[in-house]
Design a protein around this motif. Structure first.
Motif, PDB file in Angstrom:
ATOM      1  N   GLN A 107       2.362   4.786   0.868  1.00 15.39           N
ATOM      2  CA  GLN A 107       1.982   5.861   1.935  1.00 15.39           C
ATOM      3  C   GLN A 107       2.422   7.237   0.980  1.00 15.39           C
ATOM      4  O   GLN A 107       3.995   7.032   0.922  1.00 15.39           O
ATOM      5  N   TYR A 126      -2.300   9.117  -5.548  1.00 23.76           N
ATOM      6  CA  TYR A 126      -2.142   9.105  -4.244  1.00 23.76           C
ATOM      7  C   TYR A 126      -1.696  10.237  -3.656  1.00 23.76           C
ATOM      8  O   TYR A 126      -0.885  11.381  -4.551  1.00 23.76           O
ATOM      9  N   GLN A 138       1.071  -1.241   0.117  1.00 23.05           N
ATOM     10  CA  GLN A 138      -0.046   0.121   0.011  1.00 23.05           C
ATOM     11  C   GLN A 138       0.783   1.124   0.119  1.00 23.05           C
ATOM     12  O   GLN A 138       1.657   1.233   0.539  1.00 23.05           O
ATOM     13  N   GLN A 163      -1.074  13.741   3.666  1.00 26.37           N
ATOM     14  CA  GLN A 163      -2.190  14.585   4.128  1.00 26.37           C
ATOM     15  C   GLN A 163      -2.012  15.635   4.374  1.00 26.37           C
ATOM     16  O   GLN A 163      -3.148  15.909   5.043  1.00 26.37           O
TER      17      GLN A 163
END
Length: 124
Positions: free
Chosen positions: A3, A113, A1, A116
């Motif tokens: 990130q 992707y 995954q 934050q």
């Protein structure tokens, strides 16, 4: 995954500098476009800078050209944005984004992707 995690934001006075980092994990694309975007309150998100690792091409918004530098460190899987001579109008949340492919129309293309975000505040 995959990130993406940004860091390095903060508060500085006009004329100061900051370096943002975007650490990537789980990313296996050989050729990718990685970019920085920003969004100020009440404003639309805008592209700041992008880098295509296939040819080491870099791209910048006119508003930051000559003041910001995008770069990467493959060994650390990290994207950077060096921001110098900061102005109050640079105040925004900054996001990194990445996806497979080149950086044609980097400011408008879609990115799979996103990080934050990290806040940058520049006071006059």
């Amino acid at each position: 995954q995959v990130q993406l995690v940004e860091s390095g934001g903060g508060s500085v006075q006009a004329g100061g500098s900051l370096r943002l980092s975007c650490a990537a994990s789980g990313y296996t694309y050989v050729y990718y476009c990685a970019a920085w975007f920003r969004q100020a309150p009440g404003k639309e998100r805008e592209g700041v800078a992008a880098l295509y690792n296939g040819r080491e091409n870099t791209y910048y918004a006119n508003s930051v050209k000559g003041r910001f530098t995008i770069s990467r460190d493959n060994a650390k899987n990290t994207l950077y944005l060096q921001m110098d001579n900061l102005k109050p109008e640079d105040t925004a949340m900054y996001y990194c984004a990445a996806d497979y492919g080149d950086c044609i129309n980097w400011w408008a293309r879609s990115y799979k992707y996103w990080g934050q975000g990290t806040q940058v505040t520049v006071s006059s």
